[in-house]
Design a protein around this motif. Structure first.
Motif, PDB file in Angstrom:
ATOM      1  N   LEU A 107     -11.833 -44.960  28.587  1.00  0.00           N
ATOM      2  CA  LEU A 107     -12.483 -43.660  28.732  1.00  0.00           C
ATOM      3  C   LEU A 107     -12.051 -42.676  27.653  1.00  0.00           C
ATOM      4  O   LEU A 107     -12.856 -41.867  27.185  1.00  0.00           O
ATOM      5  N   GLU A 108     -10.789 -42.714  27.235  1.00  0.00           N
ATOM      6  CA  GLU A 108     -10.319 -41.816  26.186  1.00  0.00           C
ATOM      7  C   GLU A 108     -11.036 -42.093  24.868  1.00  0.00           C
ATOM      8  O   GLU A 108     -11.419 -41.176  24.143  1.00  0.00           O
ATOM      9  N   LYS A 109     -11.240 -43.347  24.583  1.00  0.00           N
ATOM     10  CA  LYS A 109     -11.951 -43.714  23.360  1.00  0.00           C
ATOM     11  C   LYS A 109     -13.397 -43.234  23.426  1.00  0.00           C
ATOM     12  O   LYS A 109     -13.939 -42.713  22.451  1.00  0.00           O
ATOM     13  N   GLN A 167     -17.096 -36.682  21.424  1.00  0.00           N
ATOM     14  CA  GLN A 167     -16.732 -35.442  20.733  1.00  0.00           C
ATOM     15  C   GLN A 167     -17.124 -35.508  19.263  1.00  0.00           C
ATOM     16  O   GLN A 167     -17.644 -34.536  18.700  1.00  0.00           O
ATOM     17  N   ASN A 168     -16.899 -36.637  18.652  1.00  0.00           N
ATOM     18  CA  ASN A 168     -17.241 -36.808  17.243  1.00  0.00           C
ATOM     19  C   ASN A 168     -18.750 -36.727  17.044  1.00  0.00           C
ATOM     20  O   ASN A 168     -19.232 -36.119  16.094  1.00  0.00           O
ATOM     21  N   ILE A 169     -19.497 -37.329  17.936  1.00  0.00           N
ATOM     22  CA  ILE A 169     -20.959 -37.282  17.826  1.00  0.00           C
ATOM     23  C   ILE A 169     -21.456 -35.858  17.970  1.00  0.00           C
ATOM     24  O   ILE A 169     -22.314 -35.396  17.205  1.00  0.00           O
ATOM     25  N   LEU A 170     -20.910 -35.127  18.934  1.00  0.00           N
ATOM     26  CA  LEU A 170     -21.343 -33.742  19.140  1.00  0.00           C
ATOM     27  C   LEU A 170     -20.901 -32.835  17.997  1.00  0.00           C
ATOM     28  O   LEU A 170     -21.609 -31.896  17.639  1.00  0.00           O
ATOM     29  N   GLU A 225     -18.875 -42.024  14.164  1.00  0.00           N
ATOM     30  CA  GLU A 225     -17.946 -42.424  13.115  1.00  0.00           C
ATOM     31  C   GLU A 225     -17.602 -43.904  13.183  1.00  0.00           C
ATOM     32  O   GLU A 225     -17.467 -44.575  12.173  1.00  0.00           O
ATOM     33  N   VAL A 226     -17.479 -44.443  14.376  1.00  0.00           N
ATOM     34  CA  VAL A 226     -17.080 -45.842  14.538  1.00  0.00           C
ATOM     35  C   VAL A 226     -18.131 -46.755  13.909  1.00  0.00           C
ATOM     36  O   VAL A 226     -17.811 -47.684  13.186  1.00  0.00           O
ATOM     37  N   GLU A 227     -19.396 -46.479  14.167  1.00  0.00           N
ATOM     38  CA  GLU A 227     -20.457 -47.306  13.612  1.00  0.00           C
ATOM     39  C   GLU A 227     -20.492 -47.197  12.095  1.00  0.00           C
ATOM     40  O   GLU A 227     -20.730 -48.178  11.404  1.00  0.00           O
ATOM     41  N   ASP A 228     -20.245 -45.971  11.571  1.00  0.00           N
ATOM     42  CA  ASP A 228     -20.253 -45.784  10.125  1.00  0.00           C
ATOM     43  C   ASP A 228     -19.163 -46.620   9.461  1.00  0.00           C
ATOM     44  O   ASP A 228     -19.392 -47.234   8.425  1.00  0.00           O
ATOM     45  N   LYS A 229     -17.976 -46.648  10.063  1.00  0.00           N
ATOM     46  CA  LYS A 229     -16.893 -47.445   9.499  1.00  0.00           C
ATOM     47  C   LYS A 229     -17.256 -48.918   9.500  1.00  0.00           C
ATOM     48  O   LYS A 229     -17.006 -49.622   8.529  1.00  0.00           O
ATOM     49  N   VAL A 230     -17.843 -49.359  10.601  1.00  0.00           N
ATOM     50  CA  VAL A 230     -18.235 -50.774  10.692  1.00  0.00           C
ATOM     51  C   VAL A 230     -19.283 -51.093   9.636  1.00  0.00           C
ATOM     52  O   VAL A 230     -19.209 -52.115   8.954  1.00  0.00           O
ATOM     53  N   LYS A 231     -20.259 -50.199   9.465  1.00  0.00           N
ATOM     54  CA  LYS A 231     -21.296 -50.425   8.454  1.00  0.00           C
ATOM     55  C   LYS A 231     -20.698 -50.468   7.055  1.00  0.00           C
ATOM     56  O   LYS A 231     -21.075 -51.295   6.233  1.00  0.00           O
TER      57      LYS A 231
END
Length: 171
Positions: free
Chosen positions: A61-63, A69-72, A78-84
């Motif tokens: 849940l913390e993740k 929060q990052n999306i808002l 951000e996580v998807e961007d790093k993976v891409k």
């Protein structure tokens, strides 16, 4: 050649009767009452017991909160961007093309080896014209690549070291 008799004669008491013969030939009788199990017997079995609930692993849940929060805040995940970015970097590393000049040299060497093998087997005349033609085509392609590389090197060297008046260099 006569037809078989319609009646069966019972075996004599002197001859033993095989057990499979008597069981297979007897007509199958249905019981007078249907065979139902009583309710107590059914309930005593495992038919009425439920499977116990086994919880599955939960998500962090913390993740999820940090991700939301990052999306808002930024409008991007951000996580998807790093993976891409990692996938793109890996693809670029894999796509790194081998040098065409080196490939051509290897192909010429393969054709020379093939021709020498065929000559050893006595089939050299059969393949000599084809192989030499292919080798000359590869050499021509190598010359074109060499010319392009030398032009690129001239452009790079003229940009790095501009050619000007010699008087400027002596002053």
């Amino acid at each position: 050649g006569d037809a078989l008799p319609l009646q069966r004669f019972p075996p004599s008491s002197k001859q033993p009767v095989p057990a499979s013969y008597t069981a297979a030939c007897r007509p199958h009788k249905l019981p007078a009452r249907p065979l139902l199990r009583p309710a107590k017997v059914c309930q005593a079995g495992d038919a009425y017991t439920r499977e116990q609930f086994k919880p599955q692993p939960t998500r962090d849940l913390e993740k999820e909160k940090r991700r939301l929060q990052n999306i808002l805040a930024t409008g991007e995940d951000e996580v998807e961007d790093k993976v891409k970015q990692v996938l793109i970097q890996k693809k670029e590393e894999k796509i790194a093309e081998p040098d065409r000049f080196e490939e051509l040299m290897n192909e010429i060497q393969d054709r020379r080896e093939f021709l020498s093998e065929m000559e050893a087997l006595g089939q050299g005349r059969k393949y000599q014209g084809i192989i030499l033609t292919e080798i000359s085509q590869k050499l021509h392609e190598m010359e074109i690549i060499d010319k392009k590389r030398s032009e690129e090197m001239r452009k790079i060297t003229t940009k790095a070291f501009p050619v000007g008046n010699k008087s400027n260099l002596q002053d």
